[in-house]
Write a protein that holds these residues in place. Structure first.
Motif, PDB file in Angstrom:
ATOM      1  N   GLY A  84      -3.210   7.053   5.700  1.00  0.00           N
ATOM      2  CA  GLY A  84      -2.992   6.773   4.289  1.00  0.00           C
ATOM      3  C   GLY A  84      -2.115   7.832   3.637  1.00  0.00           C
ATOM      4  O   GLY A  84      -1.210   7.514   2.860  1.00  0.00           O
ATOM      5  N   ARG A  85      -2.369   9.097   3.961  1.00  0.00           N
ATOM      6  CA  ARG A  85      -1.560  10.181   3.401  1.00  0.00           C
ATOM      7  C   ARG A  85      -0.131  10.123   3.931  1.00  0.00           C
ATOM      8  O   ARG A  85       0.829  10.404   3.207  1.00  0.00           O
ATOM      9  CB  ARG A  85      -2.180  11.536   3.733  1.00  0.00           C
ATOM     10  CG  ARG A  85      -3.483  11.829   3.015  1.00  0.00           C
ATOM     11  CD  ARG A  85      -3.847  13.305   3.137  1.00  0.00           C
ATOM     12  NE  ARG A  85      -3.906  13.746   4.523  1.00  0.00           N
ATOM     13  CZ  ARG A  85      -4.992  13.686   5.283  1.00  0.00           C
ATOM     14  NH1 ARG A  85      -6.113  13.195   4.781  1.00  0.00           N
ATOM     15  NH2 ARG A  85      -4.968  14.116   6.531  1.00  0.00           N
ATOM     16  N   ARG A 113       4.209   4.113  -4.666  1.00  0.00           N
ATOM     17  CA  ARG A 113       3.771   5.354  -5.294  1.00  0.00           C
ATOM     18  C   ARG A 113       2.639   5.076  -6.268  1.00  0.00           C
ATOM     19  O   ARG A 113       2.675   4.113  -7.016  1.00  0.00           O
ATOM     20  CB  ARG A 113       4.944   6.002  -6.033  1.00  0.00           C
ATOM     21  CG  ARG A 113       6.076   6.441  -5.115  1.00  0.00           C
ATOM     22  CD  ARG A 113       7.232   7.044  -5.885  1.00  0.00           C
ATOM     23  NE  ARG A 113       8.308   7.453  -4.997  1.00  0.00           N
ATOM     24  CZ  ARG A 113       9.284   6.670  -4.605  1.00  0.00           C
ATOM     25  NH1 ARG A 113       9.336   5.422  -5.037  1.00  0.00           N
ATOM     26  NH2 ARG A 113      10.226   7.100  -3.780  1.00  0.00           N
ATOM     27  N   CYS A 118       0.816  -1.223   0.000  1.00  0.00           N
ATOM     28  CA  CYS A 118       0.000   0.000   0.000  1.00  0.00           C
ATOM     29  C   CYS A 118       0.845   1.266   0.000  1.00  0.00           C
ATOM     30  O   CYS A 118       0.327   2.355  -0.265  1.00  0.00           O
ATOM     31  CB  CYS A 118      -0.923   0.015   1.206  1.00  0.00           C
ATOM     32  SG  CYS A 118      -2.194  -1.262   1.172  1.00  0.00           S
ATOM     33  N   THR A 176      -5.256   7.046  -1.951  1.00  0.00           N
ATOM     34  CA  THR A 176      -5.611   7.091  -0.538  1.00  0.00           C
ATOM     35  C   THR A 176      -7.060   7.531  -0.387  1.00  0.00           C
ATOM     36  O   THR A 176      -7.504   8.461  -1.067  1.00  0.00           O
ATOM     37  CB  THR A 176      -4.700   8.084   0.214  1.00  0.00           C
ATOM     38  OG1 THR A 176      -3.340   7.664   0.077  1.00  0.00           O
ATOM     39  CG2 THR A 176      -5.059   8.151   1.681  1.00  0.00           C
ATOM     40  N   ALA A 199       1.774   7.202   2.179  1.00  0.00           N
ATOM     41  CA  ALA A 199       1.708   7.145   0.713  1.00  0.00           C
ATOM     42  C   ALA A 199       3.075   7.423   0.102  1.00  0.00           C
ATOM     43  O   ALA A 199       3.754   8.389   0.470  1.00  0.00           O
ATOM     44  CB  ALA A 199       0.685   8.155   0.200  1.00  0.00           C
TER      45      ALA A 199
END
Length: 277
Positions: free
Chosen positions: A185-186, A174, A171, A178, A189
């Motif tokens: 998630g951010r 790149r 996950c 999200t 990322a």
């Protein structure tokens, strides 16, 4: 895996800029993915959470396998399986199981994206979440008991835990979208490069194959590698489904991917370990 979690338990994520040390990545991953208490200064970022998750999985897998093997030897394979699942849940604060339940509630009923995300952010667990959680734990224990009743079955238990963390690491590549409103998630990322993930997969496969060949013979190697591939595929299908419904991944989806991967690894390994006929 809750979206507001941070390595120091404050929810601040990367709010404290500090010069990174070589050991920061593993500590950051251990701090968020396990019960290990790490000083905020040692792991004040989330950059290392996903890249080093497989290493955390290797440690957790070894502990779970040890508990499972001990329980099987002292009491029964079923007892060993329960101990392995319980210890893994305890060492991870049940974060991934919580993510599985929330994801099931969000994806289960027919509802729009905004409503699904709202349901997942709520603290309670709905009927879909409860059902998914119970069935998943039952499958993990049943498959684990079948494996711990065979020679070298503990290797499959450890493999399931490692593969779960490999699935979550994916996950961080790149380009992985999200979900809206996901702070975790951010934060993670783009923290995993394709060469890093490929290297982690190769190292994990080599370790699994080497240990399996040593303790259970060459026949166990292909069975575990097939089971690992099936687990990663299951997690990928779940990620694709969640992305289509939610617009991307969040902490709950990552946790659900880990539990889905672990469960499928155990099921496939147990099925392949059974004699034909």
């Amino acid at each position: 895996m809750p979206d507001d979690a941070a390595p120091d338990g404050t929810g601040r994520g990367d709010a404290v800029p500090r010069r990174r040390r070589p050991w920061a990545g593993p500590l950051e991953s251990a701090a968020l993915l396990t019960v290990l208490r790490v000083p905020a200064g040692a792991a004040a970022s989330t950059r290392g959470v996903l890249p080093w998750a497989p290493l955390v999985g290797l440690v957790l897998g070894g502990l779970a396998a040890g508990a499972g093997e001990a329980g099987a030897a002292l009491v029964s394979p079923l007892t060993g399986a329960v101990l392995a699942v319980a210890l893994t849940a305890a060492l991870t604060r049940g974060l991934h199981l919580d993510g599985l339940a929330d994801t099931a509630d969000g994806l289960g009923p027919l509802r729009g994206r905004e409503r699904a995300l709202e349901v997942m952010r709520q603290g309670d667990v709905g009927p879909f979440g409860v059902l998914t959680l119970v069935l998943t734990l039952l499958l993990q224990v049943a498959a684990g008991a079948a494996l711990l009743g065979t020679d070298g079955g503990w290797v499959a238990v450890a493999t399931a835990v490692v593969v779960a963390r490999l699935a979550m690491t994916r996950c961080g590549l790149r380009g992985v979208p999200t979900a809206q409103g996901s702070s975790l998630g951010r934060a993670v990322a783009g923290t995993v490069s394709a060469p890093w993930l490929a290297g982690a997969l190769v190292v994990a496969a080599a370790v699994i194959a080497g240990v399996a060949a040593l303790v259970a013979g060459p026949g166990a190697v292909w069975r575990l590698l097939v089971a690992a591939a099936a687990g990663l595929l299951a997690a990928e299908l779940l990620r694709a489904r969640a992305s289509a419904r939610l617009g991307g991944v969040n902490g709950d989806v990552m946790g659900a991917m880990g539990e889905a991967a672990a469960t499928v690894v155990l099921l496939v390994a147990a099925a392949l370990a059974q004699p034909v006929g």
